[in-house]
Motif scaffolding. Sequence first.
Motif, short mmCIF file in Angstrom:
data_model
loop_
_atom_site.label_atom_id
_atom_site.label_comp_id
_atom_site.label_asym_id
_atom_site.label_seq_id
_atom_site.Cartn_x
_atom_site.Cartn_y
_atom_site.Cartn_z
N HIS A 43 -9.17 -2.95 -2.31
CA HIS A 43 -8.19 -2.59 -1.92
C HIS A 43 -7.25 -2.18 -3.26
CE1 HIS A 43 -4.45 -0.79 -0.13
NE2 HIS A 43 -5.39 0.18 -1.02
N ALA B 265 -2.43 -7.14 6.36
CA ALA B 265 -3.84 -6.41 6.54
C ALA B 265 -4.53 -7.74 6.05
CB ALA B 265 -3.42 -5.11 5.95
N GLY B 266 -5.57 -7.81 6.15
CA GLY B 266 -7.16 -8.89 5.62
C GLY B 266 -6.57 -9.43 6.40
N THR C 192 -10.01 -2.10 9.74
CA THR C 192 -10.80 -3.10 10.39
C THR C 192 -11.06 -4.24 11.29
OG1 THR C 192 -11.42 -2.56 7.64
CG2 THR C 192 -12.52 -4.55 8.67
N ASP C 193 -9.82 -4.65 10.58
CA ASP C 193 -8.79 -6.37 10.93
C ASP C 193 -8.37 -5.93 12.44
OD1 ASP C 193 -8.04 -7.58 9.33
OD2 ASP C 193 -5.57 -7.04 8.60
N GLU D 150 -0.99 -7.18 1.87
CA GLU D 150 -2.71 -7.63 2.14
C GLU D 150 -2.55 -9.10 1.10
OE1 GLU D 150 -4.90 -4.25 0.49
OE2 GLU D 150 -3.66 -2.75 1.85
N ALA E 236 -12.35 -6.07 2.28
CA ALA E 236 -11.72 -4.69 2.11
C ALA E 236 -9.99 -5.17 1.28
CB ALA E 236 -11.59 -4.14 3.99
N ALA E 237 -9.86 -5.32 1.66
CA ALA E 237 -8.76 -5.52 0.94
C ALA E 237 -8.62 -5.97 -0.90
CB ALA E 237 -7.83 -6.12 1.67
N SER F 200 0.72 -1.16 0.41
CA SER F 200 0.33 -0.42 0.42
C SER F 200 0.36 0.82 -0.25
CB SER F 200 -1.28 -0.25 0.91
OG SER F 200 -0.91 1.05 1.24
N GLY G 130 -11.84 -7.46 7.20
CA GLY G 130 -10.49 -6.82 6.48
C GLY G 130 -10.14 -7.67 5.17
N ASP H 105 -13.76 4.29 1.23
CA ASP H 105 -12.25 4.11 0.64
C ASP H 105 -12.93 5.38 -0.46
OD1 ASP H 105 -10.36 4.86 0.26
OD2 ASP H 105 -9.28 2.63 -0.59
N VAL I 89 -7.58 -0.72 6.38
CA VAL I 89 -8.29 -2.56 6.37
C VAL I 89 -7.46 -3.09 7.55
CG1 VAL I 89 -7.05 -4.98 4.96
CG2 VAL I 89 -7.33 -2.85 3.15
#
Lengths: 440, 440
Positions: A247, A234-235, B307-308, A208, A243-244, A155, A240, B343, B304
């Motif tokens: 993203h 992440a994720g 959220t996690d 991610e 969302a990843a 990211s 999550g 987002d 993310v």
Amino acid sequence: MDYFFYPSSVAVFGSFKKGAIAHEILRNVVEGGFEGKIIPVNPKGGTVEVAGRAFQIRERLDEAVDTAIIAIPARLVPSLIDEIGPLIKGAVVISAGFSEVGNEELERELVEKAKRHGVRVIGPNCAGIFGVHGNFFGSFEVRVNPGGLALISQSGAFGGAALAMGNDEGIGFSAFVSYGNAADLNESDFLEYFADDENTKVIALYIEGVRDGRKFLNALRYAAARKPVIILKAGKSKSGARAAASHTGSLAGSYEIYRAAFRQAGAIEVEEMEELFDAARAFEMYSKAGMRVAVITNSGGPGVLATDKLERLGLEIAMLSEKTVDELRSFLPPQCSVKNPVDLIADADYERYRRTMEVVCRDENVDALLVICVPPIFLSSEEIARAIIEASCDKPVIANFMAGELTRDGVELLERHGIKNFPTPERAAKAIRWLSMRDL
Amino acid sequence: MDYFFYPSSVAVFGSFKKGAIAHEILRNVVEGGFEGKIIPVNPKGGTVEVAGRAFQIRERLDEAVDTAIIAIPARLVPSLIDEIGPLIKGAVVISAGFSEVGNEELERELVEKAKRHGVRVIGPNCAGIFGVHGNFFGSFEVRVNPGGLALISQSGAFGGAALAMGNDEGIGFSAFVSYGNAADLNESDFLEYFADDENTKVIALYIEGVRDGRKFLNALRYAAARKPVIILKAGKSKSGARAAASHTGSLAGSYEIYRAAFRQAGAIEVEEMEELFDAARAFEMYSKAGMRVAVITNSGGPGVLATDKLERLGLEIAMLSEKTVDELRSFLPPQCSVKNPVDLIADADYERYRRTMEVVCRDENVDALLVICVPPIFLSSEEIARAIIEASCDKPVIANFMAGELTRDGVELLERHGIKNFPTPERAAKAIRWLSMRDL
């Protein structure tokens, strides 16, 4: 990939109007002290001045350079790559508008043109790269101080925030790479590269998801066998992961599989962004530490908090040898506690800290020292910092000076000597935990 | 106990040489702007000047005052209390050298003399007290800004460090009390007092152990029913408990029993010093929050991570209503994600943030908002801060601006409007978790 992180020449493509991405990158390259050739390119030509240096903007690239940084509209990128391919080794494509918004075809075209000329690509849709020890800041992100951390981030925004926060946290960087859509080079390539980069002492990775699990596991094993690799994944949660996916388009996959892979490879997984910094700071100083910790403090409460956290993290509160206890007894005031945690009480000065550290450090039952200082009003934190700096001890020493402005001078002195301060007892304890994960 | 925290007059006993404890306390009282009568006392008399104000040092106390702060050698304290008992309501005994070093008899004598005159005692062996809204800084510790947090600390050093760090963390305090050996007044008395103190919005308690479990549980119940009570318990591990025993003489007892008591009473237990600050900051703003959280961000990665963490902490990632999704769709660019996390992508400006916050805030499925901003180079963090300040929303909003110096202006603007910033997505998520623990 030295042509990316230690280039001898670079071309920047895009708009050089003030505030435009290419202008900001050019400014960073120049202000960062890059000593190689710098060529701004835009079909409209003209001139641009950054940091007091005037550049003729070339209408096209007409000489060979190591790396091209490209921040032009996405649809124009493949043909540019095709045009300049014979002149460049690597391309960093900042431009967005590829697979992340559904333009898979355009991204495939970009990669195909690059492959045709043997050009390697970072990005597209990325924030760029830093090769800090070559004074090369090929990104619009805030510049950082030289040091041992290579930060690899899927990211761009995470990377940018981490660089800026790293400056606040006293972290030194060797390199930064935001690899965006990873159309060509990806996390595995960078892991392998930084594993062998001599300026890099520790690698931190924000991911991610990865596409090629086997390649990733091999690269991670290779890197972690050579230096500490810290990972923030992440994720991990259901939401999550969803969302990843929206993203970075990463199929985050089952977190359990990642977790097992991290462990198997010997990487160090952290749970929070702040922990990524703390682990990096610890590994900038030491490559590993044993499990048996001695706590030295001038204040009881914080010593207890450190002890609680160490034990909770599975570390051992070292049992000091009789010899150590006797030696400490011989010079410490009777109110001091010579058990671990060793409590030097509030009026502990330079001499008391230094001698205690040296005696405890010599104890064979001790692998690492956690040294706490809450400066009372009648003592300067600099004096205690000096004791830590001057104590002769060949084992890892993690410092926790705390009390905001009252410790500012001491903390600064420590940092000038390469000793990073951890602002709470718990964060200091965690630092030792991460170090101990490398001592297998 | 108003005579301790909102006194109208105070006498300070001890040495007024520069750097001596009593001198530092006198300096703090004067510099802190205390408007009542201030009387320094030392049998040797003389004068002392602090902060440009000259004081005649009286050889003995000869008029009534609310509170005496005593920093004289321990062995002289009981007879002093006996002498001035008729003139004072409360005594804060800074002096060390009582039960903490085995002088139980001297401590008993001190309490007995005080009881005889109906005087209440804080300490001995303590760091003093602050009544911040009465401009009364009766301690040598660093002064703090006015606000809603009452900090009760068994450890003086922990308290001092926490005050100094609180200044850095933007915490406002209503009061501070370090109660040392708790010979007379203890944590339970202070819990009850601050439960009814109108300047106190949230109470934070650092304890190693308590002596009277039943009294403590009752006081904790009383306080937690009235306002949030945050507890950091030290001495939880085996080694930590041993260290606590040698530090404050606390029999830390089984941590499981404490833990059950905290839960039963509705107190909020935190695991680390940093969490104590974060929870306090959250509760200075809001008294509680529901479980269903909406994340609004301009950068995918940090969204993310938030959220996690939220999901891991047992909070719900709110399912936005169809109406909300449609409304967001109507004005957000198509690249934005209108699912939760929402987002807004990198170029989100004032208008995009403010409108999104207002639409999401109206959604009945949403209890709290976590708003993330990683400012890109072409936007000022102040603009986004202004959006957060000006968005009309009656639900808790927790902000996470990050990128070190790049967010400094925005964070300062937020703080000036009473909105505290949490420096990482994970710390912001935890803040909501603590708020939600009060929503039962």
